[in-house]
Write a protein that holds these residues in place. Sequence first.
Motif, PDB file in Angstrom:
ATOM      1  N   ILE A  64      -3.403  -6.161  -5.384  1.00 29.13           N
ATOM      2  CA  ILE A  64      -2.911  -6.612  -4.080  1.00 29.13           C
ATOM      3  C   ILE A  64      -2.929  -8.125  -4.152  1.00 29.13           C
ATOM      4  O   ILE A  64      -3.983  -8.733  -4.311  1.00 29.13           O
ATOM      5  N   ASN A  77      -1.918   5.203  -5.589  1.00 27.36           N
ATOM      6  CA  ASN A  77      -1.488   6.331  -4.783  1.00 27.36           C
ATOM      7  C   ASN A  77      -1.741   7.618  -5.555  1.00 27.36           C
ATOM      8  O   ASN A  77      -1.435   7.699  -6.740  1.00 27.36           O
ATOM      9  N   LEU A  88      -7.894   2.210  -2.131  1.00 20.68           N
ATOM     10  CA  LEU A  88      -8.085   0.774  -2.271  1.00 20.68           C
ATOM     11  C   LEU A  88      -9.468   0.517  -2.823  1.00 20.68           C
ATOM     12  O   LEU A  88     -10.436   1.138  -2.389  1.00 20.68           O
ATOM     13  N   ARG A  97      -4.829  -1.254  -5.519  1.00 16.54           N
ATOM     14  CA  ARG A  97      -4.465  -0.059  -4.770  1.00 16.54           C
ATOM     15  C   ARG A  97      -3.701   0.881  -5.678  1.00 16.54           C
ATOM     16  O   ARG A  97      -3.036   0.463  -6.626  1.00 16.54           O
ATOM     17  N   TYR A 156      -1.121  -2.761  -9.860  1.00 23.87           N
ATOM     18  CA  TYR A 156      -2.108  -2.259  -8.908  1.00 23.87           C
ATOM     19  C   TYR A 156      -2.696  -3.357  -8.022  1.00 23.87           C
ATOM     20  O   TYR A 156      -3.251  -3.073  -6.968  1.00 23.87           O
ATOM     21  N   ALA A 194       2.222   1.854  -3.400  1.00 23.80           N
ATOM     22  CA  ALA A 194       1.212   1.767  -4.460  1.00 23.80           C
ATOM     23  C   ALA A 194       1.581   2.655  -5.639  1.00 23.80           C
ATOM     24  O   ALA A 194       2.056   3.776  -5.465  1.00 23.80           O
ATOM     25  N   ILE A 221      -3.514   6.760  -0.240  1.00 21.95           N
ATOM     26  CA  ILE A 221      -3.605   5.433  -0.825  1.00 21.95           C
ATOM     27  C   ILE A 221      -5.084   5.104  -0.996  1.00 21.95           C
ATOM     28  O   ILE A 221      -5.861   5.195  -0.052  1.00 21.95           O
ATOM     29  N   LYS A 268     -10.033   5.062   1.167  1.00 23.12           N
ATOM     30  CA  LYS A 268      -8.742   5.736   1.076  1.00 23.12           C
ATOM     31  C   LYS A 268      -8.174   5.953   2.478  1.00 23.12           C
ATOM     32  O   LYS A 268      -8.905   5.982   3.479  1.00 23.12           O
ATOM     33  N   LEU A 298       0.823  -1.202   0.000  1.00 18.70           N
ATOM     34  CA  LEU A 298       0.000   0.000   0.000  1.00 18.70           C
ATOM     35  C   LEU A 298       0.862   1.258   0.000  1.00 18.70           C
ATOM     36  O   LEU A 298       0.590   2.216  -0.704  1.00 18.70           O
ATOM     37  N   TRP A 321     -11.855  -2.960  -3.819  1.00 19.67           N
ATOM     38  CA  TRP A 321     -11.872  -4.416  -3.759  1.00 19.67           C
ATOM     39  C   TRP A 321     -13.296  -4.938  -3.741  1.00 19.67           C
ATOM     40  O   TRP A 321     -14.235  -4.206  -3.483  1.00 19.67           O
TER      41      TRP A 321
END
Length: 159
Positions: free
Chosen positions: A91, A106, A113, A104, A89, A61, A111, A139, A58, A115
């Motif tokens: 994870i 940046n 995320l 993830r 990107y 990222a 950061i 975030k 993360l 999902w």
Amino acid sequence: MIVGNKKSFAIEFTQSESDPKMGYGKVWIQNEFYGTNKDLIYLDSYLISLINELINELINAKKIDFEFEKLSESELFELFENELNRFDYLIKGSTFTDDFTAYRFNKNGTIFLIWKMWNNKEILFSDLKDYGTKIKFCKVKKVEIENIKDKLLKKATQI
């Protein structure tokens, strides 16, 4: 035990009663959890290293060069799913996050995320039974991840 604040960023872990070297873990971002705390794994090495790996990913990222704010969550997720460089990107996950696909990125020290839980897998863990496959998009500031990581490592050495 929870390290951090679930409303922003936290790591949850509980030591097993039968074996103090084992336990359960989960990551929280803006009151949304990623992973399951029903999967028994090693705390002193395996869980800590998995969380550390996730946090390091993360922190590192990849920055994006498109205006993601103009996309819906499903459009953004689909973009990452079809992106040629999706592994930049993605994870990769680990035992306690095997039921999810997550990405993830940046932007300006924050950061992001995104999902969702897989919909083609049998759900084994009770905390995931009602989780659904809705896309989660959260975030957290890079500095907060670094602070939680430090606190987690300190607490882990006390176990």
